[in-house]
Design a protein around this motif. Structure first.
Motif, PDB file in Angstrom:
ATOM      1  N   GLY A 189      20.385  55.151  26.355  1.00 38.82           N
ATOM      2  CA  GLY A 189      20.591  55.561  25.294  1.00 38.82           C
ATOM      3  C   GLY A 189      20.137  55.603  23.878  1.00 38.82           C
ATOM      4  O   GLY A 189      20.739  56.784  23.006  1.00 38.82           O
ATOM      5  N   LYS A 190      18.777  55.788  24.050  1.00 38.90           N
ATOM      6  CA  LYS A 190      18.289  56.010  23.574  1.00 38.90           C
ATOM      7  C   LYS A 190      17.884  57.511  23.553  1.00 38.90           C
ATOM      8  O   LYS A 190      16.978  58.419  22.943  1.00 38.90           O
ATOM      9  N   ILE A 191      18.068  58.154  24.495  1.00 43.64           N
ATOM     10  CA  ILE A 191      17.805  59.796  25.073  1.00 43.64           C
ATOM     11  C   ILE A 191      18.906  60.350  24.702  1.00 43.64           C
ATOM     12  O   ILE A 191      19.352  61.524  23.099  1.00 43.64           O
ATOM     13  N   HIS A 192      20.182  59.555  24.997  1.00 44.20           N
ATOM     14  CA  HIS A 192      21.913  60.724  24.246  1.00 44.20           C
ATOM     15  C   HIS A 192      22.842  59.267  24.490  1.00 44.20           C
ATOM     16  O   HIS A 192      22.254  58.706  25.736  1.00 44.20           O
ATOM     17  N   SER A 193      23.965  59.274  23.729  1.00 44.77           N
ATOM     18  CA  SER A 193      24.939  58.326  24.106  1.00 44.77           C
ATOM     19  C   SER A 193      25.497  57.933  25.158  1.00 44.77           C
ATOM     20  O   SER A 193      26.092  57.591  25.944  1.00 44.77           O
ATOM     21  N   ASP A 194      25.478  59.770  26.186  1.00 44.91           N
ATOM     22  CA  ASP A 194      26.410  59.909  26.514  1.00 44.91           C
ATOM     23  C   ASP A 194      26.108  59.198  27.884  1.00 44.91           C
ATOM     24  O   ASP A 194      26.456  58.587  29.088  1.00 44.91           O
ATOM     25  N   LEU A 195      24.439  59.135  28.104  1.00 42.91           N
ATOM     26  CA  LEU A 195      24.078  58.591  29.209  1.00 42.91           C
ATOM     27  C   LEU A 195      24.294  56.728  29.033  1.00 42.91           C
ATOM     28  O   LEU A 195      24.231  56.645  30.085  1.00 42.91           O
ATOM     29  N   GLU A 196      24.116  56.755  28.207  1.00 43.68           N
ATOM     30  CA  GLU A 196      24.470  55.122  28.069  1.00 43.68           C
ATOM     31  C   GLU A 196      26.242  55.141  28.858  1.00 43.68           C
ATOM     32  O   GLU A 196      25.699  54.185  29.772  1.00 43.68           O
ATOM     33  N   ARG A 197      27.060  55.788  27.878  1.00 39.95           N
ATOM     34  CA  ARG A 197      27.880  55.589  28.466  1.00 39.95           C
ATOM     35  C   ARG A 197      28.451  55.656  29.685  1.00 39.95           C
ATOM     36  O   ARG A 197      29.532  54.508  30.125  1.00 39.95           O
ATOM     37  N   GLY A 198      28.070  56.885  30.112  1.00 42.46           N
ATOM     38  CA  GLY A 198      28.738  57.561  31.816  1.00 42.46           C
ATOM     39  C   GLY A 198      27.385  56.531  32.806  1.00 42.46           C
ATOM     40  O   GLY A 198      27.387  57.702  33.877  1.00 42.46           O
ATOM     41  N   PHE A 199      26.442  55.415  32.349  1.00 42.37           N
ATOM     42  CA  PHE A 199      25.563  55.314  33.134  1.00 42.37           C
ATOM     43  C   PHE A 199      25.323  54.981  34.677  1.00 42.37           C
ATOM     44  O   PHE A 199      26.967  54.636  34.571  1.00 42.37           O
ATOM     45  N   ILE A 200      25.541  55.338  35.562  1.00 43.86           N
ATOM     46  CA  ILE A 200      25.579  55.260  36.896  1.00 43.86           C
ATOM     47  C   ILE A 200      23.888  54.380  37.333  1.00 43.86           C
ATOM     48  O   ILE A 200      24.274  53.481  38.048  1.00 43.86           O
ATOM     49  N   ARG A 201      22.900  54.950  37.258  1.00 42.26           N
ATOM     50  CA  ARG A 201      21.857  54.721  37.708  1.00 42.26           C
ATOM     51  C   ARG A 201      20.890  54.873  37.838  1.00 42.26           C
ATOM     52  O   ARG A 201      20.919  56.280  37.047  1.00 42.26           O
ATOM     53  N   ALA A 202      19.895  54.557  37.606  1.00 45.45           N
ATOM     54  CA  ALA A 202      18.030  55.563  37.597  1.00 45.45           C
ATOM     55  C   ALA A 202      16.762  55.446  38.530  1.00 45.45           C
ATOM     56  O   ALA A 202      17.041  54.244  39.520  1.00 45.45           O
TER      57      ALA A 202
END
Length: 349
Positions: A292-305
């Motif tokens: 989410g620090k990068i973009h809220s969409d990445l936090e909302r739709g997170f799958i894996r890192a």
């Protein structure tokens, strides 16, 4: 991260601001109608190495922003903290409280950093107490014994004892509930002792260090005037002048180390042809929050890192080599990000 430089008038705040930023804001008792703003980049050789490998269009270092606002007159205790100063302080992530340990001919009172530390802390405590009592009164009118009311009552009692909120043990849930209030004495704070040049490398008085620790404060000293002059020199000329003062490293480097240690900050890294980037987070941050620090969409739709340690990447120097060597890991949303992790987030929204 946005940092407020605060303290009583004449404490050397703007001189410290100039030392940290390399700018030349006017010092003295003028310019009370506007804040000085500055920004520094956090040096990071890891970003430099990634940029060397990927040759990106840009490289982005972590940044610390500074707001330097005119402080109150230390001799007029009835004046308190004015509304403008309080609003500026509430809008920052952390505070740097500058206390004076040098003779200032414009001030009648002799320097006493221990006195100024206690007095300014008391002003922040009082400001928070007034704010909390007003909120508690409204909650009490509702007539219900809620968790919010119990929390407010406990905080008011803590402030009435003269203690800042940062010394009050709070659960994660309680801290989250208080986020929007921006209480001054709850903010992380570093006490910065502004000293005369000849005392630049002298140890701080034990009583001052003890007082800072009792209040949950980190403490650092600088020879403000000399270090501001050195900060304005070309980088290649600074080392010799710092050595003359008996100092190892610039004021900026020492400050960054102190802030990162006190606030428990770390950086994770992203890389690519467009940008090699350092992202600052608090130690203990989970992968999903970091996304989410990068973009809220990445936090909302997170799958894996997809995670590679910096040391492994520095040794192997490509994603493909890291994958082949088995050092690229797949982590879920609750993975605790480590300092220097190279992160690639997979998401779907």
């Amino acid at each position: 991260m946005k940092t407020g430089i605060v303290g009583f008038a004449g404490s050397g705040k703007t001189t410290i601001f100039n030392a940290l930023t390399g700018l030349s804001a006017d010092t003295g008792f003028g310019n009370k109608d506007r804040a000085n703003l500055g920004m520094i980049k956090v040096p990071d050789p890891r970003v430099e190495l990634l940029a060397e490998i990927f040759q990106p269009k840009k490289k982005t270092f972590a940044e610390i922003g500074f707001v330097d606002v005119a402080g109150p007159d230390a001799t007029k205790s009835e004046a308190g903290l004015d509304t403008r100063l309080v609003n500026e302080m509430r809008g920052v992530d952390a505070l740097v409280h500058v206390v004076r340990a040098f003779d200032n001919p414009a001030l009648r009172r002799p320097p006493d950093p221990l006195r100024d530390l206690g007095d300014f802390e008391a002003e922040m405590v009082l400001t928070d107490q007034v704010q909390l009592e007003a909120k508690l009164e409204r909650v009490r009118k509702e007539g219900k014994k809620t968790r919010e009311r119990e929390l407010f009552e406990a905080l008011v009692a803590h402030l009435e004892s003269g203690q800042p909120l940062r010394t009050k043990p709070l659960t994660d849930a309680e801290r989250q509930a208080l986020t929007g209030f921006n209480f001054l004495s709850l903010k992380p704070c570093l006490t910065l002792v502004s000293r005369a040049d000849q005392e630049a490398n002298q140890p701080l008085p034990a009583a001052l260090g003890d007082a800072a620790r009792e209040r949950g404060l980190a403490i650092l000293s600088m020879a403000g005037r000399a270090e501001a002059e050195i900060a304005a020199l070309p980088a290649e000329e600074q080392t010799a002048f710092l050595a003359d003062l008996g100092l190892e490293g610039s004021s900026r480097d020492r400050f960054i180390r102190a802030v990162y240690a006190h606030l428990e900050l770390i950086s994770f890294l992203t890389r690519g042809d467009d940008d090699c980037h350092a992202w600052t987070i608090r130690r203990g941050t989970r992968a999903r929050e970091a996304a989410g620090k990068i973009h809220s969409d990445l936090e909302r739709g997170f799958i894996r890192a997809e995670v590679i340690t910096y040391d492994d990447f520095a040794r192997l120097r490509s994603d493909a080599a890291c994958r082949e060597a088995g050092v690229l890991r797949i982590e879920g949303k609750d993975y605790e990000v480590q300092d220097g992790d190279l992160m690639l987030f997979r998401f779907n929204v």
